[in-house]
Design an enzyme around this catalytic site. Structure first.
Site, PDB file in Angstrom:
ATOM      1  CB  CYS A   1      47.283   4.466  13.242  1.00 58.49           C
ATOM      2  SG  CYS A   1      47.055   4.542  11.492  1.00 58.49           S
TER       3      CYS A   1
ATOM      4  CB  THR B 200      42.877  -1.046  11.259  1.00 56.84           C
ATOM      5  OG1 THR B 200      44.064  -0.278  11.433  1.00 56.84           O
ATOM      6  CG2 THR B 200      41.754  -0.175  10.759  1.00 56.84           C
TER       7      THR B 200
ATOM      8  CB  CYS C 111      21.968 -28.980  -0.729  1.00 52.45           C
ATOM      9  SG  CYS C 111      22.080 -28.579   1.025  1.00 52.45           S
TER      10      CYS C 111
ATOM     11  CB  CYS D 185      23.679 -35.506  17.351  1.00 54.86           C
ATOM     12  SG  CYS D 185      23.739 -33.733  17.052  1.00 54.86           S
TER      13      CYS D 185
ATOM     14  CB  CYS E 141      24.347 -30.217  10.283  1.00 56.68           C
ATOM     15  SG  CYS E 141      23.520 -30.273  11.884  1.00 56.68           S
TER      16      CYS E 141
END
Lengths: 437, 477
Positions: free
Chosen positions: A134, A200, A344, A388, A394
């Site tokens: 914690c 966490t 797009c 590439c 992409c």
């Protein structure tokens, strides 16, 4: 039907899905509801000496329309008395004898640890989880992550626990540390039966731009909270895999961190977990999310011919290797499916501004069979395959499923790792690979 | 059966609202997050004013509606009207890639309304004219969308703009001619206040050619922009056309905008002649004001009608009826001289495609009100009286340089319906802006650069202009 049951370091459970130690595991009432919904186990909200909480306690990171992509809390361990908690654990175990109930503990002195470990066993709990993770409130009192961040301290305290433990002991690890395998190894040395991770992460989720005080807000102030939810999954999986791959850890792993679906669960299992703990997803949508997790995992195991969780567990661990063992000669390139392309051109600008400038926009007249949604004169993206670098960007930004496919291409070269490259270079067996222009 | 008041005020108001309701903040943000932020967005190419649509939507998503409205209104000062009246199905939304991906486009029009409503309802000025003025004065004839677009752009370029408007209220068809349930006149008038805030002067009730001569204008001003739109509806040329209940559909719509809604009389049995978008507007509004039966009478077939498919659907949803392949032969009056019925005749396409009457197919059709919507006349006579030397196209529109709006007459520029023959509000605004840039170039020698898509600035590769240069149109899905 695959067999989803597990025996985790001696703790048996009808399935690998456990409610993690946190607000959903705060009471017998919740445990009953969890088991009724189908959960295999409950790791009780951490029991310790009485504390007092503040209001407010939680805050969230939302991204676009996705709510609670990340979540943080400044709540402490249970604010109910140890008597109430141990009594309720006993009640729950009585009604659900075949389900796993694990007492999460966090106390200070050796005497207190001895007392709480014994009381846990007396309540009928199937195991104990030591909360060394914690990151808020308790660590300032020398507990929680203050323990988990120091392998020596962790080892010593775990040793105290093992002196009196009669049921399996799981050490819960904090991610707020450089190398998670160090505390994991310490847990092993101290004789713990298993580890669970991650707890966490230190965080501030957002600043209220009107008050300029971060959330969660407490009377004009805030504090560093513990971060969890889907956004921490990659960090958690990295740490789970690191522990799973380390022969000096060698303990069963209960995976925690952003699990909300059967897919998340399957990934954690593939990286070496055999039990899974869920908190934030329950806080978001309630206990019934487990139904899809159980059915989905079952169907997945069936589809792959895995009969149990253990057939899948750890299957991906070995494929994660040091970078210098990767093949420098492996090549793949982006290929655009023009039947699916919607125009797009996000692939173009991602490559142009964000990567390696190897997509051109060409006139649609130069292409036959342009994709649906195409408008007159609308430029069409085209990958210059010779340039590439196969980075994936992409395909990651493309909003259409399977429209840009990263396709392996053969260059006729033998595999070559960085390590081999350096060796051969040193021996003069090969010329250096020219730098990218 | 008679023409009269059918509804009480509350009923009339209720029937005349709710076409595209405004988004709440949360609805707007949810919708805005559907936008993919395309690189060279097709919606921009489909917008005649070339609004940077992904940019304004992104600003809504991030909680900046003022910045969003600034993006919209800089490209299109009538962005609030266009948000409500544009046929978005065939413009921006028809081009939206999300339509291809999901079968449902981003609701660009409603998002644009959200941003522009925000600044108008909070009285936030997002446009400003430069403090330093050029000292040049431009006269604008007509305060419709073309004139307003031209005036707003000129003011932002530092020129003085004075608009001459013959009607009492400015705005032209934007104030008087839009279906009421699509947009109220208040939107148009609010926008005009914003444009006046840029320093634009509007002189209403002044008819150029009568109250002030064009030669006087050319003398007093450095340039003139002509945006006078179209004239009255074409004649039906049938007996009975001069009966009192035979009304120009545009006059009927204008009355809805001038008088209180519940004081606009309609018939029980309304026939609309023609099947364009104005005909649909006339039909739906008469129905919403209490007409019992509303029927479109059209000489050609369903596939020939000029109305958009979604307008056709709207009319059908409102309970409109359609008589295709039907000719109007005569409007018949009763003893009191009131319209009581029509004589109609079925038609079929002749050898040249023109509808031809089918002999012996005449029939009587009950009707007490006729709305004429067979297309508006070009302003040939008006134009030739204002500018006798102006070169015209064969179809009655003004001949001009498409890039600058410059006409054959010295100092005179033109745009909007009188130049394009009758298109959308957004086309008129764009042509007004183009004219303003043409005038700017004419007055200052500086070239008025046409915008490219902002995302493309500095990028090599195939050019992709905004729709301001060469708008594309998509077919309806």
């Amino acid at each position: 039907m695959a067999d989803l049951s597990i025996n985790f370091a001696g703790i048996s459970s009808p399935n690998p899905f456990w409610v993690a130690s946190g607000p959903p595991a705060n009471s017998a009432y919740q445990a009953h509801r969890a088991f009724e919904a189908g959960w295999g186990g409950v790791v009780w909200k951490t029991i310790g000496e009485p504390i007092v909480n503040v209001a407010s306690r939680y805050s969230a990171l939302n991204v676009g329309q996705a709510q609670i992509v990340g979540f943080n809390n400044i709540e402490l361990i249970t604010d109910r008395s140890p008597e109430t908690n141990f009594r309720e654990i006993a009640e729950v175990k009585k009604r659900w004898p075949n389900h796993a109930v694990i007492a999460s503990l966090m106390v200070d002195t050796r005497e207190q640890w001895h007392e709480y470990v014994k009381r846990s066993a007396d309540s009928g709990a199937d195991g104990i989880e030591l909360n060394y993770g914690c990151p808020h409130g308790m660590c300032e009192r020398g507990m929680g992550s203050a323990v988990g961040q120091q392998p020596k301290v962790l080892e010593e305290i775990t040793g105290w626990v093992m002196e009196v433990a009669t049921i399996p002991v799981i050490v819960k690890l904090t991610p707020n540390i450089t190398d998670v395998t160090a505390p994991a190894r310490a847990a092993r040395r101290a004789g713990a039966d298993a580890i669970s991770l991650i707890n966490t992460i230190n965080s501030i989720t957002n600043v209220n731009l009107d008050t300029l005080v971060p959330e969660p807000y407490v009377a004009g102030q805030s504090t560093h909270g513990g971060y969890c939810g889907p956004a921490v999954k990659p960090i958690a999986m990295n740490m789970v895999q690191s522990c799973a791959a380390d022969p000096d850890v060698g303990l069963p792993i209960s995976g925690i961190g952003g699990i909300g679906t059967w897919r998340d669960a399957a990934e954690f299992i593939a990286l070496g977990s055999t039990s899974l703990q869920v908190c934030t997803a329950i806080m978001h949508r309630g206990f019934r999310i487990v139904e899809d997790m159980i059915e989905g995992l079952n169907d997945y195991l069936d589809s792959k011919g895995f009969e149990t969780i253990y057939d899948l567990s750890g299957k991906s661990v070995a494929s994660v290797q040091n970078w210098n063992t990767l093949d420098l000669h492996y090549q793949r390139v982006a290929r655009i499916d023009y039947e699916k392309c919607i125009g797009c051109n996000l692939c173009y600008i991602a490559c142009e501004d964000g990567a390696h400038q190897c997509i051109d926009l060409i006139s649609p007249d130069e292409r036959h069979g342009i994709g649906p949604g195409r408008l007159p004169g609308k430029p069409v993206p085209q990958v210059r395959e010779e340039d590439c670098v196969g980075c994936n960007l992409c395909s990651l930004v493309c909003p259409v499923e399977d429209c840009i496919n990263m396709t392996p291409i053969s260059n006729g070269k033998e595999p070559l790792t960085w390590k081999q490259y350096e060796e051969r270079l040193a021996k003069g067996e090969m010329a250096s690979i020219p730098p990218h222009p | 059966m008679a023409v009269g008041i059918k509804l009480n005020p509350a009923q009339a108001e209720e029937n005349m609202t709710g076409y595209k309701p405004p988004f709440s903040k949360q609805e707007a943000i949810i919708e805005a997050n559907r936008c993919l932020f395309c690189f060279d967005a097709p919606c921009i190419m489909a917008c005649p004013t070339g609004i940077d649509i992904p940019s304004f939507i992104k600003k809504i998503a991030s909680g900046s509606p003022v910045a969003s409205a600034r993006t919209i209104l800089r490209a299109n000062p009538l962005g609030a009207s266009c948000a409500q009246v544009c046929p978005t199905n065939v413009l921006c939304e028809g081009a939206c890639v999300v339509l291809t991906r999901e079968g449902d486009p981003v609701k660009i029009g409603r998002l644009q309304r959200y941003a522009t409503d925000h600044v108008y309802s909070n009285h936030i000025d997002v446009l400003e004219a430069p403090a330093e003025k050029s000292g040049k004065k431009v006269a604008i004839i007509g305060s419709g969308p073309a004139g307003l677009g031209c005036a707003a752009e000129l003011a932002q370029l530092g020129h003085e703009a004075v608009i001459f408007e013959k009607e009492e209220l400015p705005g032209g068809l934007n104030t008087y001619g839009i279906a009421y349930y699509k947009m109220t006149p208040a939107i148009s008038l609010g926008e005009i206040e914003m444009i006046k805030g840029l320093g634009v002067e509007i002189r209403c009730g002044v008819q150029v050619g009568i109250d002030i001569s064009t030669s006087q204008l050319k003398e007093d001003f450095d340039a003139v922009f002509l945006g006078i739109g179209l004239g009255k509806s074409h004649q039906l040329n049938v007996p009975g056309e001069d009966l009192p209940e035979v009304i120009d559909a545009l006059d009927f719509i204008a009355q809805i905008h001038s008088d209180p809604l519940h004081e606009v009389p309609v018939g029980d049995n309304v026939a609309v002649i023609g099947c364009g978008n104005t005909a649909i507007d006339a039909l739906t509004q008469s129905k919403r004001l209490g007409a019992n039966i509303t029927t479109i009478i059209y000489r050609r077939g369903e596939t020939d009608m000029p109305a958009y498919d979604f307008e056709f659907d709207l009319a059908k949803t409102d309970g409109g009826e359609f008589l295709f392949h039907t000719l109007l032969k005569e409007v018949v009056a009763n003893d009191e001289g009131r319209v009581s019925s029509l004589v109609l005749q079925k038609s079929q396409p002749g050898p040249n495609g023109r509808p031809e009457a089918i002999a012996g197919s005449e029939f009587s059709f009950p009707c007490d009100m006729v709305l004429k919507a067979v297309g508006s006349k070009k302003q040939v006579e008006m134009l030739s009286s204002l500018f006798p030397d102006m070169e015209m196209n064969a179809n009655g529109t003004v001949k001009l340089d498409p890039a600058t709006g410059q006409t054959s007459v010295e100092k005179v520029f033109c745009g909007g319906d009188c130049a394009n023959g009758g298109r959308e509000v957004v086309n008129a605004v764009a042509e007004g802006i183009k004219g303003a840039r043409g005038i700017h170039s004419y007055l200052s020698g500086a070239s008025a650069e046409s915008p490219v898509q902002p995302s493309r600035l500095g990028v090599d590769g195939a050019p992709s202009g905004s729709g301001f240069i060469n708008p594309i149109r998509v077919t309806e899905q």
